[in-house]
Design a protein around this motif. Structure first.
Motif: not given
Length: 124
Positions: A82-93
């Motif tokens: 769920r975290l990976e899905s919801e925070q995909s932009e943060l992970i990309k940054m």
């Protein structure tokens, strides 16, 4: 593959750790990471960690103390998905920041950008 912790929070000690090696990550992103770690450590009754593998990929990890029988081993992977899905932009940054500031290719990119900026400045 070697792991480097960016941030970790413990439900058990009610403390968190921020790795000074990554103090260069923009403040807004660091604050978001801190909030995520603290919230998930509380929710999962765990020690929750966000970090980088040596290739720049972001990892999430939740672990419990041995005597903690409230730790939800089934819920943890679901919460991480769920975290990976919801925070995909943060992970990309985070990945981009790592590639620019922590890899040799990033150094070349920074030098190229600085040279281009200097050229533009001198031509004006």
């Amino acid at each position: 593959m070697e792991k480097k912790v960016i941030f970790s929070a413990s439900y058990y000690t009610q403390k968190y750790y921020s790795n000074p090696e990554f103090d260069g990550i923009p403040t807004a992103i660091r604050n978001e990471i801190r909030m995520i770690c603290i919230a998930l450590a509380e929710k999962l009754h765990a020690i929750f960690t966000i970090g980088f593998y040596e290739d720049g990929e972001v990892y999430f990890e939740a672990r419990a103390e041995e005597s903690d029988y409230d730790f939800d081993e089934i819920g943890v992977p679901l919460e991480i998905k769920r975290l990976e899905s919801e925070q995909s932009e943060l992970i990309k940054m985070l990945r981009l920041w790592y590639k620019i500031y922590k890899t040799p290719e990033g150094e070349v990119l920074k030098e190229t950008i600085l040279k281009e900026t200097e050229k533009r400045k001198n031509s004006n």
